[in-house]
Design a protein around this motif. Structure first.
Motif, PDB file in Angstrom:
ATOM      1  N   ARG A 171       0.845  -1.254   0.150  1.00 37.62           N
ATOM      2  CA  ARG A 171      -0.166   0.075  -0.047  1.00 37.62           C
ATOM      3  C   ARG A 171       0.820   1.596   0.017  1.00 37.62           C
ATOM      4  O   ARG A 171       0.652   2.237  -0.485  1.00 37.62           O
ATOM      5  N   LEU A 172       1.726   1.431   1.008  1.00 42.69           N
ATOM      6  CA  LEU A 172       2.949   2.879   0.712  1.00 42.69           C
ATOM      7  C   LEU A 172       3.477   2.865  -0.736  1.00 42.69           C
ATOM      8  O   LEU A 172       3.135   3.905  -1.030  1.00 42.69           O
ATOM      9  N   THR A 173       4.033   1.441  -0.838  1.00 40.56           N
ATOM     10  CA  THR A 173       3.912   1.843  -2.628  1.00 40.56           C
ATOM     11  C   THR A 173       3.168   2.326  -3.403  1.00 40.56           C
ATOM     12  O   THR A 173       3.394   3.258  -4.540  1.00 40.56           O
ATOM     13  N   ARG A 174       1.991   1.688  -3.795  1.00 41.66           N
ATOM     14  CA  ARG A 174       1.374   2.736  -4.098  1.00 41.66           C
ATOM     15  C   ARG A 174       0.741   3.953  -3.451  1.00 41.66           C
ATOM     16  O   ARG A 174       0.371   4.916  -4.471  1.00 41.66           O
ATOM     17  N   PHE A 175       1.184   4.190  -2.521  1.00 38.47           N
ATOM     18  CA  PHE A 175       0.472   5.169  -2.299  1.00 38.47           C
ATOM     19  C   PHE A 175       1.847   6.653  -2.771  1.00 38.47           C
ATOM     20  O   PHE A 175       1.475   7.682  -3.323  1.00 38.47           O
ATOM     21  N   LYS A 176       2.356   6.001  -2.674  1.00 44.31           N
ATOM     22  CA  LYS A 176       4.018   6.743  -3.333  1.00 44.31           C
ATOM     23  C   LYS A 176       3.777   7.180  -5.158  1.00 44.31           C
ATOM     24  O   LYS A 176       4.387   8.423  -5.051  1.00 44.31           O
ATOM     25  N   LYS A 177       3.332   5.945  -5.430  1.00 44.91           N
ATOM     26  CA  LYS A 177       3.823   6.094  -6.963  1.00 44.91           C
ATOM     27  C   LYS A 177       2.305   6.988  -7.288  1.00 44.91           C
ATOM     28  O   LYS A 177       2.244   7.950  -8.250  1.00 44.91           O
ATOM     29  N   GLY A 178       0.917   6.910  -6.308  1.00 43.48           N
ATOM     30  CA  GLY A 178       0.015   7.971  -6.698  1.00 43.48           C
ATOM     31  C   GLY A 178       0.303   8.987  -6.862  1.00 43.48           C
ATOM     32  O   GLY A 178      -0.052   9.830  -7.356  1.00 43.48           O
ATOM     33  N   ILE A 179       1.213   9.788  -5.682  1.00 44.88           N
ATOM     34  CA  ILE A 179       1.687  11.159  -5.354  1.00 44.88           C
ATOM     35  C   ILE A 179       2.560  11.670  -6.382  1.00 44.88           C
ATOM     36  O   ILE A 179       2.373  12.598  -6.893  1.00 44.88           O
ATOM     37  N   LYS A 180       3.343  10.794  -6.963  1.00 43.29           N
ATOM     38  CA  LYS A 180       3.975  11.196  -8.301  1.00 43.29           C
ATOM     39  C   LYS A 180       3.268  11.673  -9.329  1.00 43.29           C
ATOM     40  O   LYS A 180       3.519  12.309 -10.249  1.00 43.29           O
ATOM     41  N   GLN A 181       1.894  10.419  -9.527  1.00 40.75           N
ATOM     42  CA  GLN A 181       1.235  10.508 -10.908  1.00 40.75           C
ATOM     43  C   GLN A 181       0.277  11.731 -10.563  1.00 40.75           C
ATOM     44  O   GLN A 181      -0.117  12.789 -12.045  1.00 40.75           O
ATOM     45  N   SER A 182      -0.109  11.766  -9.716  1.00 41.46           N
ATOM     46  CA  SER A 182      -0.157  13.434  -9.130  1.00 41.46           C
ATOM     47  C   SER A 182      -0.124  14.835  -9.779  1.00 41.46           C
ATOM     48  O   SER A 182      -0.144  15.140 -10.057  1.00 41.46           O
ATOM     49  N   LEU A 183       1.503  14.840  -9.568  1.00 43.49           N
ATOM     50  CA  LEU A 183       2.463  15.623  -9.429  1.00 43.49           C
ATOM     51  C   LEU A 183       2.606  15.869 -11.457  1.00 43.49           C
ATOM     52  O   LEU A 183       2.805  17.026 -11.532  1.00 43.49           O
ATOM     53  N   ARG A 184       2.739  14.766 -11.633  1.00 45.76           N
ATOM     54  CA  ARG A 184       2.614  14.411 -13.036  1.00 45.76           C
ATOM     55  C   ARG A 184       1.790  14.722 -13.909  1.00 45.76           C
ATOM     56  O   ARG A 184       1.504  15.305 -15.108  1.00 45.76           O
ATOM     57  N   ARG A 185       0.295  14.195 -12.940  1.00 41.52           N
ATOM     58  CA  ARG A 185      -1.050  15.223 -14.187  1.00 41.52           C
ATOM     59  C   ARG A 185      -1.011  17.158 -13.506  1.00 41.52           C
ATOM     60  O   ARG A 185      -1.761  17.148 -14.385  1.00 41.52           O
ATOM     61  N   TYR A 186      -0.238  16.920 -12.593  1.00 41.39           N
ATOM     62  CA  TYR A 186      -0.952  18.906 -12.056  1.00 41.39           C
ATOM     63  C   TYR A 186       0.162  19.099 -12.989  1.00 41.39           C
ATOM     64  O   TYR A 186      -0.160  20.417 -14.040  1.00 41.39           O
ATOM     65  N   ASN A 187       1.521  18.823 -13.794  1.00 41.47           N
ATOM     66  CA  ASN A 187       2.074  19.427 -14.732  1.00 41.47           C
ATOM     67  C   ASN A 187       1.731  19.485 -15.870  1.00 41.47           C
ATOM     68  O   ASN A 187       1.816  20.731 -17.247  1.00 41.47           O
ATOM     69  N   VAL A 188       0.632  18.542 -16.226  1.00 39.35           N
ATOM     70  CA  VAL A 188      -0.339  19.272 -17.247  1.00 39.35           C
ATOM     71  C   VAL A 188      -1.084  19.176 -18.038  1.00 39.35           C
ATOM     72  O   VAL A 188      -1.101  20.142 -18.924  1.00 39.35           O
TER      73      VAL A 188
END
Length: 453
Positions: A32-49
């Motif tokens: 779950r922690l791994t998925r949470f961290k990757k989810g945060i990274k993906q949110s930042l990438r989507r924000y940049n888009v």
């Protein structure tokens, strides 16, 4: 749910325990922690888009599964990839025009989100492979179409075949074994990536319900000799789309300054990538061409992360500031790119190869998507003779200049010997025969053949 997914992957363990461990331990984020961290990274990438709207308006897992499973009079094609190539977008445009299909895209990379949303019925950015696995387990589309890439997303075909009840077609963007030896691949991308990539190639060839190649039949024959392929094969390329045709009235740069202007658009090798794999250094070509008084502009692919652009291409950016005949420009979407490229005299796909390093099999049998983009722009093509399949088309349709390695040093004298008006008129004629509109029914017939087999 984790145990169910792991159980589905047990057949891989019997075939190759090392690959099984890579998939279970490195790819599928069961923690779950791994998925949470990757989810945060993906949110930042989507924000940049696209800012906060893009972050919060991505459909939920349940919503996208319901979108796929909701009954419809149309057949739903589910595209799966990490970074979507333009050939998927081009296919989707004309599949939707047929009127009998919907196209839904699942992708990890967000950089082309705005463009993809224009041409698919639904687009979903998944945060983790675990999330993608759960979608595949629950979704029931008409057909799954997986797009691979060089040691990148080929393994997603394993996901689709093991987790989905739907027939799976796999489209090779790059075939690992045609691009590099396994030893060279390990030196470039590491042992795990190479082991997974080469295993995925064999798995695809021997297990996918249908296989699509952006290569000539010669490449397909090589793989048939290498693997036990029983599924149907289709040669299908990133054909010209009428939606992206440039305005033919654009004024050429050469009309303003009297110089020859060349353009390249697409993937650009960086200094961190090994010459042993790619066989050339792009800056060497730039220097040789501009030394002849020719203007040469490069547009990168818009697939490139905007966050890493200046870091990846610092050497190109630095050189462009020193050389007024060279410009290095961020990639454009297809409609913008064809319009911009139409102002140049030629599109170029020519390199100074480090002979004996890059795989001749890949060069000889592939058609790069940028070839069709140049046709959309209405400009002839300068092509290295090492690209044998493309060179054959250029000669057949008389739409450009095929050059040897030595010719690259003499382009300033070779180009003026050709009848430019004739070449350009031939381009306008050829793009009708090499259009997605002309070829799309072959793809749809292939879909139906796979589903009914």
């Amino acid at each position: 749910m984790s145990d169910t997914i792991k159980e589905k992957f047990l057949p891989i363990k019997e075939l190759n325990e090392e690959v099984y461990n890579i998939l279970i331990q490195d790819k599928l984020e069961f923690g779950r922690l791994t998925r949470f961290k990757k989810g945060i990274k993906q949110s930042l990438r989507r924000y940049n888009v696209g800012g906060l709207k893009t972050v919060f308006h991505n459909p939920s897992l349940k919503q996208i599964i319901n979108r796929i499973n909701t009954p419809s009079s149309k057949k739903k094609i589910l595209y799966i990839t990490i970074t979507p190539s333009f050939n998927l977008l081009r296919q989707s445009i004309y599949i939707r025009k047929n009127g009998n299909y919907e196209t839904i895209l699942l992708m990890e990379s967000p950089w082309l989100l705005k463009l993809m949303k224009r041409h698919f019925d639904a687009v979903y950015i998944y945060d983790t492979y675990y999330e993608l696995a759960n979608i595949l387990k629950e979704a029931k589309p008409y057909l799954v179409h997986v797009q691979g890439s060089m040691l990148g997303s080929d393994f997603l075909c394993i996901f689709a075949k093991l987790l989905s009840e739907t027939k799976t077609i796999f489209e090779f963007y790059d075939v690992p074994s045609l691009c590099a030896s396994k030893e060279d691949s390990i030196n470039a991308w590491g042992e795990k990536n190479s082991e997974l990539g080469f295993f995925s190639e064999q798995f695809v060839c021997e297990n996918a319900d249908g296989i699509i190649f952006g290569y000539s039949h010669i490449a397909a024959d090589k793989l048939k000799n290498r693997y036990n392929i029983k599924s149907p094969l289709l040669e299908f390329h990133s054909y010209v789309c009428n939606e992206f045709l440039a305005n033919g009235n654009n004024i050429k740069y050469s009309q303003g300054d009297g110089k020859i202007h060349l353009v390249y658009g697409g993937t650009v090798t960086t200094a961190i990538l090994p010459k042993k794999i790619f066989g050339y250094e792009f800056l060497d070509v730039v220097k040789e061409i501009t030394n002849q008084g020719i203007c040469f502009d490069i547009y990168t692919t818009p697939h490139t992360s905007p966050i890493k652009f200046e870091l990846l291409y610092s050497d190109y950016i630095s050189f462009s500031k020193k050389n007024n005949l060279f410009k290095f420009i961020k990639g454009l979407f297809l409609d913008e790119a064809s319009h911009a490229f139409s102002k140049y005299d030629f599109g170029i796909i020519a390199y100074l190869f480090n002979q004996g390093t890059f795989s001749d099999e890949s060069n000889a049998t592939r058609i790069p998507a940028k070839f069709f983009l140049f046709l959309e722009a209405g400009i002839p093509v300068i092509i290295s003779e090492e690209f044998e399949y493309v060179s054959k088309l250029v000669r057949e349709y008389e739409i450009g200049i095929v050059v040897s390695q030595n010719d690259i040093y003499n382009l300033s004298t070779i180009i003026p010997t050709y009848d430019y008006k004739k070449l350009r008129n031939n381009v306008l004629s050829a793009r009708n025969k090499l259009s997605m509109e002309t070829h799309i029914n072959r793809l749809l017939q292939f879909y139906e053949e796979v589903v009914k087999t």
